[in-house]
Design an enzyme around this catalytic site. Structure first.
Site, mmCIF file in Angstrom:
data_model
loop_
_atom_site.group_PDB
_atom_site.id
_atom_site.type_symbol
_atom_site.label_atom_id
_atom_site.label_comp_id
_atom_site.label_asym_id
_atom_site.label_seq_id
_atom_site.Cartn_x
_atom_site.Cartn_y
_atom_site.Cartn_z
ATOM 1 N N HIS A 171 0.753 -1.356 -0.082
ATOM 2 C CA HIS A 171 0.077 -0.024 0.102
ATOM 3 C C HIS A 171 0.805 1.241 0.066
ATOM 4 O O HIS A 171 0.789 2.047 -1.013
ATOM 5 C CB HIS A 171 -0.780 0.118 1.269
ATOM 6 C CG HIS A 171 -1.760 -1.203 1.360
ATOM 7 N ND1 HIS A 171 -2.887 -1.267 0.557
ATOM 8 C CD2 HIS A 171 -1.690 -1.986 2.278
ATOM 9 C CE1 HIS A 171 -3.459 -2.651 0.919
ATOM 10 N NE2 HIS A 171 -2.819 -2.874 2.130
HETATM 11 O O1 RIB Z 1 -5.285 0.572 4.509
HETATM 12 C C1 RIB Z 1 -3.656 0.441 4.265
HETATM 13 C C2 RIB Z 1 -2.992 1.523 5.197
HETATM 14 O O2 RIB Z 1 -3.363 1.251 6.397
HETATM 15 C C3 RIB Z 1 -1.634 1.410 5.185
HETATM 16 O O3 RIB Z 1 -1.085 2.681 5.106
HETATM 17 C C4 RIB Z 1 -1.457 0.537 6.391
HETATM 18 O O4 RIB Z 1 0.010 0.937 6.960
HETATM 19 C C5 RIB Z 1 -2.284 1.000 7.288
HETATM 20 O O5 RIB Z 1 -1.580 2.359 7.773
#
Ligand code: RIB
Ligand code: CA
Length: 320
Positions: A245
């Site tokens: 992500h």
């Molecule tokens: O949904 C994914 C996000 O939420 C990423 O940034 C992970 O590190 C959490 O913060």
């Protein structure tokens, strides 16, 4: 591996380090066309204090002394979520890493952010990979902020894709929907890297085998912190794979050409819905009649990315 000649970015990161935040920090520090000016932390995956410790451990692996400031301990208008286990209990894979060699600066992350944008007006790219509390608080304190920032890159939200906390809400936005709505409504250029593209940016068995076999310091650090995060996503996918992500959002900041398709969509955040709080409500109406609300807060939203080229960029950094 970024596009040759891509402009040099001066980046202020705001993170809730977490495993994927740590990989984004490593990618940014190894990018030939970027300098991470400072890092702020926010409560999300773990407390802002623990996120600072995890960030400092990551900087130790990099041999970097980038300033780290602890930020908001709780959302603007909500209690923190109960701790999850997606990133391990400590947020960095429960890897029993040594205590960090540096300490946080002692400045609050919001103070750090506002100080730096006034010192370097128009130069800084804000990168947010956790809940948007610090950015929301900064907007409340200094209405001039949008004018002083070059761009804002946010990992968060879900446009057509399902949420990952509730059916409609992604974690970073769900943790502080009020802050996210302030960030989306402000008059600055925001790119929103949502689950629609991040759920398709995966390290898979081939890359993981390469990292396991490597003696390079960042590859070894990655494989120390990855296990709980990898196990959870591999179970979700039914084979060995893990989503990137935050690193994808950093990749898109470093090299916007990684986006193959983009849309400019008016996007606001639900803050009161019983079933939809934290939902990023993007206006995808094909026609908007004259009598209806007109778009007022367009965000730049990548809808398709060159995942193989991004993964190659990330692997270059981790094997460097
Ligand atoms: O949904 C994914 C996000 O939420 C990423 O940034 C992970 O590190 C959490 O913060
Ligand atoms: Ca994060």
């Amino acid at each position: 591996m970024t596009t040759p000649g891509a402009e040099r970015k001066l980046i202020l990161m705001d993170v809730d380090t977490g495993v994927d935040d740590a990989l984004a920090i490593m990618l940014a520090h190894r990018a030939p066309n970027a300098q991470v000016v400072a890092i702020g932390t926010v409560t999300g995956n773990v407390s802002s204090a623990q996120a600072a410790t995890n960030t400092l451990k990551t900087l130790d692996a990099l041999g970097a002394d980038t300033p780290v400031a602890v930020g908001a301990a709780r959302a603007i208008a909500r209690e923190p979520l109960p701790p999850g286990n997606v990133h391990g209990a400590d947020g960095l894979g429960d890897a029993n890493l040594p205590a960090p060699g540096h300490a946080p600066t002692g400045e609050h992350a919001v103070d750090q952010l506002l100080r730096l944008v006034h010192e370097r007006p128009g130069e800084l790219s804000l990168f947010a990979s956790g809940p948007l509390t610090n950015l929301g608080l900064a907007l409340q304190r200094d209405p001039e902020l949008p004018r002083l920032v070059k761009e804002v890159m946010v990992m968060g939200g879900a446009i057509i894709a399902a949420g990952n906390v509730t059916p409609t809400a992604e974690f970073n936005i769900y943790c502080d929907p009020e802050a996210a709505d302030l960030v989306f409504a402000a008059d600055w250029p925001v790119t929103l890297v949502a689950l629609d593209v991040t759920m398709r940016a995966l390290l898979r068995s081939e890359q993981l085998a390469t990292l396991r076999a490597s003696e390079r310091p960042l590859a070894r650090f990655t494989m120390r912190i990855l296990p709980p995060y990898l196990a959870l996503y591999s179970q979700r996918f039914g084979s060995e794979a893990v989503t990137m992500h935050d690193p994808l959002a950093m990749g898109l900041l470093l090299d916007p050409s990684l986006a193959l398709e983009r849309a400019r969509l008016d996007t606001r955040v639900e803050t009161a819905g019983e079933l939809t709080t934290g939902m990023t409500v993007a206006d995808r109406r094909p026609l908007i009649g004259p009598g209806y609300d007109q778009p007022t807060h367009p965000l730049d939203i990548p809808l398709e990315v060159d995942a193989p080229r991004f993964i190659a960029m990330l692997m270059d950094a981790l094997l460097s």
